[in-house]
Structures are given as C-alpha cells and as structure tokens.
Motif scaffolding. Structure first.
Motif, PDB file in Angstrom:
ATOM      1  N   UNK A  55      -3.483   0.605  -9.751  1.00 29.06           N
ATOM      2  CA  UNK A  55      -3.757   0.257  -8.362  1.00 29.06           C
ATOM      3  C   UNK A  55      -4.957  -0.666  -8.157  1.00 29.06           C
ATOM      4  N   UNK A  56      -5.887  -0.669  -9.103  1.00 29.30           N
ATOM      5  CA  UNK A  56      -7.145  -1.370  -8.862  1.00 29.30           C
ATOM      6  C   UNK A  56      -7.402  -2.555  -9.780  1.00 29.30           C
ATOM      7  N   UNK A  57      -6.711  -2.606 -10.927  1.00 25.80           N
ATOM      8  CA  UNK A  57      -6.987  -3.674 -11.897  1.00 25.80           C
ATOM      9  C   UNK A  57      -5.823  -4.632 -12.056  1.00 25.80           C
ATOM     10  N   UNK A  58      -5.059  -4.821 -11.005  1.00 29.61           N
ATOM     11  CA  UNK A  58      -4.006  -5.827 -11.073  1.00 29.61           C
ATOM     12  C   UNK A  58      -2.712  -5.350 -11.670  1.00 29.61           C
ATOM     13  N   UNK A  59      -2.420  -4.032 -11.588  1.00 28.44           N
ATOM     14  CA  UNK A  59      -1.178  -3.534 -12.155  1.00 28.44           C
ATOM     15  C   UNK A  59       0.057  -4.136 -11.519  1.00 28.44           C
ATOM     16  N   UNK A  60      -0.062  -4.591 -10.282  1.00 25.99           N
ATOM     17  CA  UNK A  60       1.096  -5.191  -9.614  1.00 25.99           C
ATOM     18  C   UNK A  60       1.102  -6.702  -9.731  1.00 25.99           C
ATOM     19  N   UNK A  61       0.179  -7.221 -10.530  1.00 29.55           N
ATOM     20  CA  UNK A  61       0.086  -8.668 -10.638  1.00 29.55           C
ATOM     21  C   UNK A  61       1.073  -9.258 -11.595  1.00 29.55           C
ATOM     22  N   UNK A  88       0.816  -1.212   0.000  1.00 32.08           N
ATOM     23  CA  UNK A  88       0.000   0.000   0.000  1.00 32.08           C
ATOM     24  C   UNK A  88       0.855   1.270   0.000  1.00 32.08           C
ATOM     25  N   UNK A  89       2.088   1.166  -0.498  1.00 37.63           N
ATOM     26  CA  UNK A  89       2.978   2.322  -0.519  1.00 37.63           C
ATOM     27  C   UNK A  89       3.397   2.628  -1.955  1.00 37.63           C
ATOM     28  N   UNK A  90       3.223   3.900  -2.347  1.00 37.25           N
ATOM     29  CA  UNK A  90       3.659   4.375  -3.660  1.00 37.25           C
ATOM     30  C   UNK A  90       4.565   5.574  -3.468  1.00 37.25           C
ATOM     31  N   UNK A 120      13.131   1.237  -1.197  1.00 36.35           N
ATOM     32  CA  UNK A 120      13.321  -0.202  -1.031  1.00 36.35           C
ATOM     33  C   UNK A 120      12.025  -0.941  -0.769  1.00 36.35           C
ATOM     34  N   UNK A 121      11.046  -0.267  -0.184  1.00 37.75           N
ATOM     35  CA  UNK A 121       9.857  -0.987   0.282  1.00 37.75           C
ATOM     36  C   UNK A 121       8.568  -0.613  -0.438  1.00 37.75           C
ATOM     37  N   UNK A 122       8.573   0.436  -1.246  1.00 40.14           N
ATOM     38  CA  UNK A 122       7.353   0.821  -1.965  1.00 40.14           C
ATOM     39  C   UNK A 122       7.058  -0.186  -3.068  1.00 40.14           C
ATOM     40  N   UNK A 123       5.816  -0.554  -3.203  1.00 41.67           N
ATOM     41  CA  UNK A 123       5.421  -1.447  -4.296  1.00 41.67           C
ATOM     42  C   UNK A 123       5.301  -0.677  -5.612  1.00 41.67           C
ATOM     43  N   UNK A 124       4.869   0.590  -5.537  1.00 39.22           N
ATOM     44  CA  UNK A 124       4.618   1.370  -6.753  1.00 39.22           C
ATOM     45  C   UNK A 124       5.606   2.532  -6.856  1.00 39.22           C
ATOM     46  N   UNK A 125       6.164   2.714  -8.047  1.00 38.96           N
ATOM     47  CA  UNK A 125       7.090   3.796  -8.340  1.00 38.96           C
ATOM     48  C   UNK A 125       6.537   4.572  -9.528  1.00 38.96           C
ATOM     49  N   UNK A 126       6.261   5.865  -9.338  1.00 42.19           N
ATOM     50  CA  UNK A 126       5.656   6.686 -10.399  1.00 42.19           C
ATOM     51  C   UNK A 126       6.513   7.927 -10.583  1.00 42.19           C
ATOM     52  N   UNK A 127       6.994   8.161 -11.801  1.00 38.59           N
ATOM     53  CA  UNK A 127       7.877   9.296 -12.039  1.00 38.59           C
ATOM     54  C   UNK A 127       7.715   9.770 -13.472  1.00 38.59           C
ATOM     55  N   UNK A 128       7.975  11.064 -13.705  1.00 40.03           N
ATOM     56  CA  UNK A 128       7.956  11.573 -15.077  1.00 40.03           C
ATOM     57  C   UNK A 128       9.369  11.794 -15.608  1.00 40.03           C
TER      58      UNK A 128
END
Length: 668
Positions: free
Chosen positions: A662-668, A307-309, A370-378
């Motif tokens: 985040x909601x449709x399985x992007x981390x799957x 749950x960390x981005x 190190x611990x975030x599941x999601x990484x978002x950058x431009x």
C-alpha cells in the motif's frame, strides 16, 4: 574443461533441483555449472548452497544486487572457464545422455556455434513442438567461449534478451563457415505462461539494436521478419504467446500481405476447427456466467477505487489468517485504504461489528470485486472474476506445505476430488504477489503454481502475535478458555484426510486427559473443513475443551504449552513460539502414500522433525509421562525446525507487507 553451463534462475526455483541434476548427471564429466540468481532470493540461496557442498563442479555467482536475466547471463559468462558456453534457465532440462554425442561432434568439427533441437513442455506436462528455428533462444545452442568473448557478444537488458547475441552469433558463424547443427533433441524447456507480459515494442527495440550493432544488412531484416512471423503463428493464449494487443503491430512490422483482421480471422478459424468440442463447452459456461453476472459487466466499466481493498480468507469463512493481520495493520499504517471482506452468507455471523463486508455472489460483492484496486486472499475469491488492469492481487497462502500442493497433486488423482488444474493455473495467473513464510515455501510455490507473480519473502503476518503478545495477554487468553493457573494445556490439532469424511480423531482426548491427571487440559481443534465442532462427547471433568469454533487459532497456540499434531501446517507456525511439538502420526505411511509429502516428517533429522514422535496412543502417553516431549534432543530438533521454517517471522511481517503493498508502490 569442455563446457560451462550458465544457469540463470529468475524464476523456477521449484524446478532448480531437477535442472541442476540434469546437467550434473550427464556422462561427460568435463563441465561446470555456474548458478546465478538475478533476484538474490533466499530459496535460490538455500538450494544453491546444497549443490555447492555436494559437487565440486558447481559454482555460485552471487550478484551484489538485483540483475536482469540478461545481466545474470552476462555475469555467468564472465565467470565461465569451459571451452563452450551453454545458457539454461532454472526451469530447463538437459536431456539424459545428450552430451556424449555433443562432445564427440565438438571434438571432430570444432564449430563456433552448434545448434540442436529442443522441445517445450507446458505446465501440464504436455510436450509441444520446439520453437521455430526463426525464434532465437540461447538454450538451443552451444557457443565457443573464445568466439563469444572475441566478438563481444552480450545479452541485453529487458525482454527478448536472447535476440541480439544469438542472431549476431549465427551471422558471424555462418560467414566464417563455423555454424553446425545437431539433429537431436537436447533441451526440454518448461513454459510457465509468463511470456504474455512481453510486448511487440520491446521486440522491435531489440531488433533495432541488432541492426545498429551488425549493420543494416538484408540478412538482419530477413531474420527479423522470420522471427515476427513465427511469433504470429503461435495461437493466442498459447504459453509465451505474444499478447493479442500487440499482434497487429507485429503483423505490420513483419510485412505480411493484407489487413491484420483478415489474417486473424483465418487463424481463428483454424484454431476453432481444431478445438471445437472445448470451445462449445466454454461457450456454454460463458453464457451461464453472463446470465448470472450481468450487473458485474456494468460494474467493470466503473473506475477502480485506489483506496479500496477486498479481503478474503479460507474460502470466505470470515476474518482470519494472514489477510486478517494485514487488514489490521493496514488500518493502522495505511488508513486511507478502506478494507472490505468477502464472506459467504453462512459465515456472516462470524463478522465482528463495525467491519465492512459483502456477501459472496451479491451485487455488492461483484461491484467491490470490479472496483477494488487491491485483492488480498489466502485461498481464492468465489465465482470467478475478471482481474482488471491496475488491480493488484496478493496471494498470502495459509500454511507451509508438507503435503503436495497445486500442480504436484496431479500425481494423486484419486484424492483431487474433481479439482480443475486448469482453474488452478488460471487463478495463479491472476496473482501479482505470492507471500512466503520461508525459502521452502518459495521453492514449492514457484513450481506448483507457475506464473509471473513476484515472491514476497516477508514472513507470515498471522504469526506476528507470537512475538508481540505479552504474558498478561496470554494469561487472559488462557483464563478465557478455562485453563486454570498451573495447568499444562495441550493443543491437539490434527489436519483433515483427503481419503476420509468427517472428523475422526486418531486418539481419545478424554483418555489422554484422564491418564495425565488434573494438572493437564486438552484443547481439541478439528480442521475447519469439518465445521465448527469436533463432535466430541461432553467431558465429565472439564479437562477436554472443544475449541474448534474459536475464531482465532493463534490465540489457541499462545494458550498451549505444547502442540500435538499430525501433518497440519499449524506446526510450522507454532514453531515460532519455541514450545514443544509432538508429531502424533499413526497413519504416516498411508497419508504419505495417498497424498504425497515434500519431506519425511518422522525421519528424526534436524529440519524435518520438529520434536518428539509417537505413532500410537500408548507411545504418545509414554512420551508425555516420561518427559521425552521436552528433552534436550527435542530442543535441538525444535531449533533446527524453527530455523528452517520461521526465518522471516519476527513480529513485523504485517508491517512489511502493508508497506510493500500500500505504501511503497505495490500498485505501480
């Protein structure tokens, strides 16, 4: 018809034009090019439509849904009408003139399978040896179509889709005495570094299928062993090499003598001797990194937080652009995901109260990375980081490319300022998703940032506000900038020049405001590379406003009645508003020669020029005084420009991205 070239384009839209031209430019005219896109992407559709209109030998196979690469090739083969079949990818090149000799050989010998030579080129353009003969690949040969269909040859789904049909074809043609070879390089195959996603299990599975279809004969087992050994001979880290984690299984399956550890040590010793200088440099850098990031190594042992981005924008300048819009929408639609921003210490004052952030390089920063599941950058995260299994990296980019980007910049070495293209490639390999604002961007990103990420053709979240902001909200923004009711606000936003230091505007905004009179105000926005001020003298009448430090460029666009820019990607976003855009480009020839561009901004052609053009300050004044800046012709140009570059923007891009990630399985 002699030949059907079936070109599947699972990736490589950025190379598709060159690939298609390499086929259609051959001296042999008796051929057809069957284009098919397994992913049904907009970028492919746009390019394919051009070639379909241009050359009657082109046919486009439009699948009803998404296909595997093998499925796409099978569909193309079913459509083919030529005597022979050639299967290429959208990043392959048929070398110039080769079909002349091939056609003569086919007419003389009439083989069922003709093998030929090929070469491989890595993402840097370095030519590597062709893959060993033991590695089956459809691009390396021609197949008689009647032979292909009679024996029911089909590509398989999943990785290594070539193995079954190519190996079966060789066995069948060898038995019949109809296997021929041509000692000539005919195909150039680009290695985009995506092969490491394939594992040993998939390879062993397809050989199991081959054994089932062809019988458990010794020739199949010999071919299987030769293929496995050839893959093991590719050094670890080489383009399309088998991952290190799968090499022991391949070693055992290939029946090679001795323990795998000994084999690996021998291979590593040979590689080290060949690469000693580079290895020494890497070790020195690695040592320095280990000293600086001891704590980070410990943090990498922690479990990922689902749950960390972590967000970043413009090299850690604060909340902005697509990541900001995604963060805001995620707080609304996916509140279970906690967003933290990476910010440099010199820009921490830009962070609004209540928004969590970490300072780049700090212990908190490395623990978050190190611990975030999601990484978002431009752009990119600072300092380099180890992308862990399970982490999902979305690269949003921060503009539509007019100037050359990524690996295309290698053609302009004087302006790259020491850019490491190896680092660009390594960074690209971390991406899982690449966000596109339009098919043009998808095509360019695919070529200049080659890797195995997935394109998300969802539009730019930062542009949502252009569709959702009310007239009352826009009026409040204008009032906050000091724009009086009834005044025309012109936003002057030039981009930076790689060959020039500091902000040096090509026009005098004070003169422009004075000449246009009190019913106009000029907002000046310097590029963020130049800091937080345009360095302009104070205007005596308040009709020139330096808005460089304003935190939200989208608000400036909403406030402006027209945009005056040169080569800034802001023009592509501003087109969403359907307001006048003036291309003020006094140094177009110099800019284009120095940096390179993907199309001619000043051509006057619909889809390339967004509106009125001025190449001097006097011309700009005349365009504004005469009304040519908002004429019938500029409206036509503006619509064509908007249609080409804003097809996905509708006010819901952020929602689509949040749901996908985040909601449709992007981390799957």
């Amino acid at each position: 018809m002699l030949l059907s070239v079936v070109m599947a384009v699972p990736r490589g839209q950025g190379y598709l034009r060159a690939a298609a031209d390499s086929v259609l430019g051959q001296p042999v005219r008796e051929l057809e090019l069957v284009l098919i896109d397994p992913g049904a992407s907009d970028a492919f559709a746009s390019i394919a439509a051009e070639y379909l209109e241009r050359d009657t030998r082109v046919r486009v196979r439009a699948p009803a849904g998404r296909l595997t690469v093998g499925g796409a090739r099978n569909a193309g083969a079913d459509e083919a009408r030529g005597d022979y079949l050639l299967f290429l990818d959208g990043d392959d090149l048929l070398l110039p003139g080769v079909l002349d000799r091939v056609a003569a050989l086919l007419a003389e010998d009439r083989p069922d399978v003709l093998r030929w030579g090929h070469e491989r080129v890595d993402r840097w353009g370095e030519v590597l040896p062709g893959a060993p003969d033991a590695v089956p690949a459809a691009r390396n040969q021609l197949f008689r179509r009647s032979f292909w269909t009679t024996h029911g040859l089909r590509f398989t789904d999943g990785p290594y889709e070539d193995v079954v049909p190519v190996q079966r074809a060789h066995l069948l043609a060898a038995e019949a005495g109809t296997l021929a070879a041509l000692d000539q390089l005919c195909v150039r195959h680009r290695l985009l570094g995506t092969g490491a996603r394939r594992g040993s299990g998939a390879l062993l599975d397809v050989y199991g299928q081959l054994l089932a279809e062809s019988g458990d004969g010794p020739r199949i087992r010999v071919a299987r062993t030769a293929h496995l050994r050839a893959l093991l001979d590719e050094p670890e880290g080489a383009p399309d090499a088998v991952p290190a984690r799968d090499r022991a299984a391949l070693f055992r399956a290939a029946g090679l003598p001795g323990p795998y550890a000994a084999h690996r040590a021998r291979t590593a010793a040979r590689t080290a001797r060949a690469r000693l200088p580079a290895a020494l440099l890497r070790r020195r850098k690695a040592l320095r990194t280990r000293v600086l990031r001891t704590a980070y190594r410990a943090d990498l042992l922690r479990p990922l937080d689902p749950c960390l981005a972590v967000y970043g924008a413009y090299w850690n300048r604060g909340i902005a652009c697509n990541p900001a819009a995604i963060h805001a929408k995620a707080r609304e639609l996916a509140p279970h995901v906690r967003g933290v921003w990476a910010v440099s210490s010199r820009h921490r004052d830009r962070m609004p109260p209540g928004v969590p952030y970490v300072i780049e390089g700090s212990r908190a920063y490395w623990r978050t990375m190190a611990t975030a599941t999601y990484l978002i950058n431009n752009s990119s995260f600072p300092g380099g980081f180890t992308k862990r299994p399970g982490q999902v990296y979305l690269q949003t980019h921060h503009g539509t490319p007019l100037k050359t980007m990524g690996l295309d910049q290698r053609a302009y070495p004087a302006l790259t300022n020491g850019i490491s293209f190896e680092k660009i490639a390594a960074h690209t390999d971390q991406w899982d998703y690449s966000l596109s604002a339009n098919p043009h961007s998808t095509e360019i990103w695919d070529r200049v940032y080659p890797s195995s990420y997935e394109h998300l053709n969802l539009g730019y979240p930062r542009n949502d506000v252009f569709f959702t902001t009310t007239a009352e909200q826009t009026a409040a923004i204008r009032a906050g900038l000091g724009i009086a009711p009834g005044q025309k606000a012109l936003l002057y936003a030039p981009t930076h020049r790689d060959y020039r230091k500091g902000f040096l505007p090509s026009l005098d905004p004070e003169l422009l405001a004075r000449e246009l009179g009190p019913d106009h105000v000029v907002l000046v926005r310097a590029h963020y590379f130049y800091g937080r001020t345009a360095g302009l003298p104070d205007a005596r009448h308040g009709r020139v406003v330096d808005v460089t430090a304003h935190p939200c460029v989208e608000e400036l666009c909403l406030a402006a009645d027209a945009l005056i820019t040169d080569y800034s990607s802001l023009m592509f976003d501003y087109a969403c508003l359907d307001r006048p855009i003036i291309s003020y480009a006094p140094d177009w020839d110099a800019y284009r020669a120095a940096r390179g561009t993907y199309f001619d901004l000043l051509s006057g052609r619909p889809g390339e020029t967004p509106g009125a053009i001025a190449t001097s300050q006097d011309e700009l004044l005349e365009v504004l005084r005469s009304g040519a800046w908002d004429s019938g012709r500029t409206k036509v140009l503006r619509k064509a420009f908007r249609d080409r570059f804003c097809p996905y923007d509708d006010g819901r891009a952020a929602e689509r991205v949040v749901r996908r990630l985040f909601l449709d399985g992007g981390a799957g």
